[in-house]
Design a protein around this motif. Structure first.
Motif, PDB file in Angstrom:
ATOM      1  N   GLY A  42       0.790  -1.218   0.000  1.00  0.00           N
ATOM      2  CA  GLY A  42       0.000   0.000   0.000  1.00  0.00           C
ATOM      3  C   GLY A  42       0.826   1.273   0.000  1.00  0.00           C
ATOM      4  O   GLY A  42       0.293   2.371   0.135  1.00  0.00           O
ATOM      5  N   GLU A  43       2.135   1.130  -0.189  1.00  0.00           N
ATOM      6  CA  GLU A  43       3.047   2.265  -0.096  1.00  0.00           C
ATOM      7  C   GLU A  43       3.840   2.433  -1.393  1.00  0.00           C
ATOM      8  O   GLU A  43       4.149   1.464  -2.079  1.00  0.00           O
ATOM      9  N   ILE A  44       4.158   3.687  -1.715  1.00  0.00           N
ATOM     10  CA  ILE A  44       5.062   3.977  -2.820  1.00  0.00           C
ATOM     11  C   ILE A  44       6.331   4.594  -2.245  1.00  0.00           C
ATOM     12  O   ILE A  44       6.284   5.636  -1.574  1.00  0.00           O
ATOM     13  N   LEU A 190       0.137   3.745 -10.983  1.00  0.00           N
ATOM     14  CA  LEU A 190       0.983   3.296  -9.876  1.00  0.00           C
ATOM     15  C   LEU A 190       0.328   3.616  -8.533  1.00  0.00           C
ATOM     16  O   LEU A 190       0.368   2.804  -7.603  1.00  0.00           O
ATOM     17  N   LYS A 191      -0.291   4.793  -8.455  1.00  0.00           N
ATOM     18  CA  LYS A 191      -0.986   5.172  -7.218  1.00  0.00           C
ATOM     19  C   LYS A 191      -2.171   4.239  -6.966  1.00  0.00           C
ATOM     20  O   LYS A 191      -2.436   3.838  -5.824  1.00  0.00           O
ATOM     21  N   ARG A 198      -0.877  -2.972  -3.198  1.00  0.00           N
ATOM     22  CA  ARG A 198       0.420  -3.400  -3.746  1.00  0.00           C
ATOM     23  C   ARG A 198       1.527  -2.501  -3.196  1.00  0.00           C
ATOM     24  O   ARG A 198       1.283  -1.385  -2.737  1.00  0.00           O
ATOM     25  N   GLY A 199       2.747  -2.978  -3.281  1.00  0.00           N
ATOM     26  CA  GLY A 199       3.894  -2.155  -2.946  1.00  0.00           C
ATOM     27  C   GLY A 199       4.548  -1.675  -4.230  1.00  0.00           C
ATOM     28  O   GLY A 199       4.717  -2.449  -5.173  1.00  0.00           O
ATOM     29  N   ILE A 212       5.279  14.054  -6.308  1.00  0.00           N
ATOM     30  CA  ILE A 212       3.878  13.905  -6.709  1.00  0.00           C
ATOM     31  C   ILE A 212       3.283  12.604  -6.194  1.00  0.00           C
ATOM     32  O   ILE A 212       2.149  12.578  -5.701  1.00  0.00           O
ATOM     33  N   ILE A 213       4.035  11.523  -6.281  1.00  0.00           N
ATOM     34  CA  ILE A 213       3.438  10.196  -6.109  1.00  0.00           C
ATOM     35  C   ILE A 213       3.864   9.449  -4.854  1.00  0.00           C
ATOM     36  O   ILE A 213       3.118   8.626  -4.322  1.00  0.00           O
ATOM     37  N   ALA A 214       5.067   9.716  -4.352  1.00  0.00           N
ATOM     38  CA  ALA A 214       5.643   8.848  -3.314  1.00  0.00           C
ATOM     39  C   ALA A 214       5.161   9.188  -1.911  1.00  0.00           C
ATOM     40  O   ALA A 214       4.834  10.334  -1.598  1.00  0.00           O
TER      41      ALA A 214
END
Length: 281
Positions: A42-44, A190-191, A198-199, A212-214
């Motif tokens: 669940g993390e980026i 990806l988000k 998902r990881g 933006i995404i992480a």
């Protein structure tokens, strides 16, 4: 209360290259050292650093696709289990999927539709949806990689990884050469994967994309992770990170003054990769 366990654990990890010179004199070059991180479902987590700093080697090590003259030390675990060479082979393309940096990873003898929804993935119904999502015309499904433009081929690579059903997605510089709308769609995808549990490990030299995404950012310099920081706090101010290199990355952004970063030496890494027969940095 049971503590949440990481999906991916990397501990004191190092990558070395063996080289032989005149008289079969062996020289070892270390290109990643003492690398440690935890990635949760669940993390980026974005790994950010300059081009040629060895970031892609970490992805290749996790997947077990390092060049033949490379060897590693330390530990990589997936769902608490050591990633042995045999385990990597079993999980690669199934539970662990790569969006590679180079479009040469596409099978030159396989049509686009089969690459996105291969028999291994058993997700034929998703092919048309993925192609539509990434603005690939229906006729592209029957084309081979050499018939695609660079941007189209990169979108196929992204679609292939998204259709895999993998729990861990490694995105290695997934957006170069894409139109802004496709960059936005890729980041959104990806988000979405992270939101579905998902990881996602994203490797990039573009710290603005990471902001933006992480959720977290691992700052990578000269083969070493200098620190891991909360992405939003890092974006807000250089005072929220400790290492001088992290602060320098923040100040190097156009919106923050566009100050150059000096003192980056990637000679050893580039030399090692050139001698390995693998040109990807």
């Amino acid at each position: 209360m049971e503590l949440k366990k990481p999906l991916l654990e990397v501990r004191d990890f190092a990558v070395h290259f063996k080289q032989y010179g005149k008289g079969l004199h062996r020289k070892d070059i270390q290109v990643i050292s003492n690398f440690t991180l935890d990635l949760y479902a669940g993390e980026i987590l974005a790994i950010v650093g300059g081009s040629g700093s060895g970031k892609s080697l970490l992805a290749h090590a996790i997947l077990g696709i390092l060049p033949a003259n490379a060897y590693t030390s330390g530990s990589i675990k997936y769902k608490g289990e050591e990633l042995t060479p045999k385990k990597k082979e079993q999980l690669r393309g199934r539970e662990i999927s790569l969006i590679p940096q180079s479009i040469s990873y596409l099978d030159p003898l396989m049509k686009t539709g089969h690459q996105i929804g291969s028999p291994l993935q058993n997700l034929k119904g998703t092919v048309k949806n993925i192609m539509k999502r990434f603005q690939l015309a229906e006729l592209v499904e029957q084309k081979y990689p050499f018939q695609l433009s660079g941007g189209m081929a990169r979108r196929v690579l992204i679609g292939t990884a998204l259709s895999s059903g993998a729990q861990l997605i490694i995105a290695d510089e997934p957006t170069p050469g894409l139109h802004k709308s496709m960059v936005d769609e890729t980041l959104s995808s990806l988000k979405e994967l992270a939101n579905n549990g998902r990881g996602v490990l994203m490797i990039t030299h573009d710290i603005d994309l990471a902001f933006i995404i992480a959720d977290k950012i691992a700052v990578f310099n000269k083969g070493v992770s200098v620190e891991i920081a909360d992405a939003k706090l890092f974006e807000a101010s250089p005072d929220n990170v400790a290492h001088p290199y992290s602060k320098a990355l923040w100040h190097a952004l156009p919106q923050n003054g566009f100050h150059s970063i000096r003192g980056m030496d990637y000679g050893n890494y580039i030399d090692a990769v050139q001698h390995s027969g693998d040109g990807e940095a």
